[in-house]
Each structure stands twice: as C-alpha cells, then as structure tokens.
Write a protein that holds these residues in place. Structure first.
Motif, short mmCIF file in Angstrom:
data_model
loop_
_atom_site.label_atom_id
_atom_site.label_comp_id
_atom_site.label_asym_id
_atom_site.label_seq_id
_atom_site.Cartn_x
_atom_site.Cartn_y
_atom_site.Cartn_z
N VAL A 33 -3.54 -0.01 -7.51
CA VAL A 33 -2.46 0.74 -6.87
C VAL A 33 -2.15 1.93 -7.75
O VAL A 33 -2.00 1.80 -8.97
CB VAL A 33 -1.20 -0.13 -6.67
N SER A 46 0.97 7.47 -2.49
CA SER A 46 0.36 6.38 -3.24
C SER A 46 -1.03 6.10 -2.69
O SER A 46 -1.39 6.56 -1.60
CB SER A 46 1.22 5.11 -3.16
N LEU A 73 -4.13 2.81 -2.44
CA LEU A 73 -4.49 1.41 -2.61
C LEU A 73 -6.00 1.30 -2.53
O LEU A 73 -6.61 1.71 -1.53
CB LEU A 73 -3.83 0.54 -1.54
N VAL A 75 5.88 -0.29 -5.24
CA VAL A 75 5.52 1.04 -4.76
C VAL A 75 6.71 1.65 -4.02
O VAL A 75 7.35 0.97 -3.21
CB VAL A 75 4.30 0.97 -3.81
#
Length: 327
Positions: A89, A112, A114, A106
């Motif tokens: 992550v 972000s 993943l 998060v």
C-alpha cells in the motif's frame, strides 16, 4: 455480530465486471492479465467493510488518483487487513509492505495505490468525522502495523475471527464493538506518535501533554500543577506551548471538549440516558452552563444537539483535535 453480507462481485474472471466493482470501492484504474476475484460487502458491528479475494499470475496494481478523490469526495479512512498473501500500500510517500496478520490505514481523501497478486484482504471503512472526534486527533494515512505489536494482534484477531462467523442478526452489543474498534485504533495511533528522534525540548513538551491528558478531567487542575509534575517552572511551561502556537489552558480545554464529544457520541450510539451534566463533570467542567457555552462556541451546537448527532460543520477542538507539531 455481522448484520449482513452480500457479494458485490461474485467469483469472476471477467475483467470489465472486476473493474466496475473496484470503481465502486474508490479505485479509478486496475491493471492485470489473467485473474480470478470476488468482492463481498459486510456490515461489521455497524462499520462498513468489503472482503476482497484476488488471484493473478502477475503482480497487479489498483490506483486511486487525485482526480478520483476530487470527483467522489469520499471523506473516510480505510483500514486494509491482510488476511492472506502479501500486498503493498502506497500513500503520502510511504510504501507499506503488509503480510498476513498485518494492516494499514489509508486516507481515502488522498491518492493511494494497492499492489498485490494472489491474496485476500478486508477493507474496513470509518468516516473521518466519527474517527477523528472519537480519537481526538487527525489520523494520518500511510500508517501500517505489524503483528509484533500486542494491540495490533488483538485488533487483527478480532476482525479476522469475525470473517469466519456466519450471518447473524443485529445485536444490542454492536455499538460497544464499534467503540472498541475505534479505541484500539486510538491506542495504535498513540504508539505510532512516539518518535526517538525528537529533541529534548520536544520530548519534554510531549511529557507535559501526557500529564495534561492524564489530569484534564480534574476540575481543579491548574497550570502550576502540570508544571510541578513535569518538574519545570510555570514560565517555561507557558513557553513550551506559546512556541507551538497555543497555551496550556486552551490545550486542556480542547482535551475536555474532545472527551465530551466522544462521550456524547457514545451516549447516542448506545442509546444511554446518562445526564449531560454528568458528562460535563466527567470532562472536568465544574459548571454545566459554562460547559454548554464553551461547547457551543467551539463546536457550533449545543451538547444536546451533539448527543442527537447534529454537530454543526466539521470543526473539532484545534489544540487537541490535531497533532501538535513539534519543531
């Protein structure tokens, strides 16, 4: 303990169906080749969650972009619990490698990434306003916890054991479980705040803050009491706070209002008839009228309205509601 479960995506290898499902979770892009995956939504103690199982021959990456955060306005945190396999992550320039038994926090209001291949994880969604008001601080996305920490093991075990439970109807204890989850995150975040690289002045300031946090519920606590317990002069105590843009008095008052907001939220969740005057006294306020005036001035509504879930805006006490930065 789980009120409901349903598949958002049944076990499938259809790329279009998979991408559509991931977009519903807040991701705008996904890259993969041959895979098999499923997404199941759960309601865990009143907290929304999704159980994602995914298998691919190659490492795959899901992105949440800046544009996506502006478009959907998802103002909550996501805790990613790694049930099996491994994932990476990325947020706030932090690269978090999480294996089975570990988890990361998060901030869905920020971009972000993943990265994973064959794994299963549970994503638990917590509204920013609820989590921040309960913790009395602004959690920072891009934080992870490994299985070595006792508190993280307790939280992970609680979540993973629940996944194995069969569907059950709502039970009266659910509000308490939601509060317990938030409390465990609070314990983990407080530990994460500790930094061995701080200067002696920073460490002393954090000690002073810790003393205030331990004694703010005492109606008669004075600045001199805090200074004496820290082993410093009253003048130096005042300097520690003024160089950081606040005062000891404002900090203690913010701690009291933070605690009052938490207790009022708890009162609403568990449908308690605890008198508001009792909450005021438990937070260190001698006079209920003063408590009401201070609460309304800082949070924009009366304690009664807050207890009913009608806080005005998204403002919480500044000095205790955010992390006080140390130089």
């Amino acid at each position: 303990m789980i009120a409901s479960r349903k598949f958002l995506i049944e076990s499938t290898s259809n790329y279009e169906a998979w991408v559509t499902g991931l977009q519903s979770l807040g991701y705008s892009s996904f890259e993969s080749d041959v895979f098999e995956g499923s997404v199941r939504r759960s309601d865990m103690w009143g907290i929304s969650a999704v159980d994602v199982a995914f298998a691919s021959r190659r490492v795959s990456r899901a992105e949440r972009t800046h544009r996506q955060t502006r478009v959907d306005g998802r103002d909550y945190y996501k805790a990613v619990f790694q049930i099996s396999g491994r994932s990476t992550v990325i947020q706030n320039d932090c690269v978090m490698e999480i294996a089975a038994g570990e988890f990361a926090l998060v901030d869905m209001a920020q971009s972000s990434s993943l990265i994973t291949n064959s794994s299963r994880w549970l994503a638990m969604y917590m509204p920013r306003r609820s989590l921040r008001s309960h913790l009395g601080m602004e959690p920072r996305g891009g934080t992870c916890w490994h299985s070595a920490a006792p508190v993280s093991r307790v939280l992970f075990r609680l979540v993973s054991d629940t996944l194995a439970e069969v569907d059950e109807p709502f039970c009266a204890g659910e509000p308490y479980m939601e509060l317990a989850i938030y409390d465990l995150f609070g314990a983990l975040l407080r530990v994460s705040d500790a930094s061995p690289s701080r200067s002696p002045s920073d460490k002393l300031f954090m000690r002073v803050c810790s003393i205030a946090k331990g004694r703010f519920s005492e109606p008669g606590i004075s600045y001199l009491d805090v200074a004496n317990e820290a082993g410093i002069s009253l003048r130096y105590l005042q300097k520690l706070f003024t160089t950081r843009g606040t005062t000891c008095g404002r900090f203690i008052q913010a701690l009291r209002l933070d605690q009052a907001a938490r207790l009022l939220r708890r009162r609403k969740l568990i449908k308690s008839d605890q008198p508001l005057s009792e909450i005021a006294h438990a937070c260190g306020f001698r006079d209920y009228g003063h408590f009401c005036r201070t609460f309304r001035r800082r949070l924009g509504c009366s304690p009664t309205a807050a207890s009913d879930g009608h806080l005005a805006g998204d403002e919480w006490p500044r000095e205790a509601g955010k992390r006080i930065e140390v130089a």
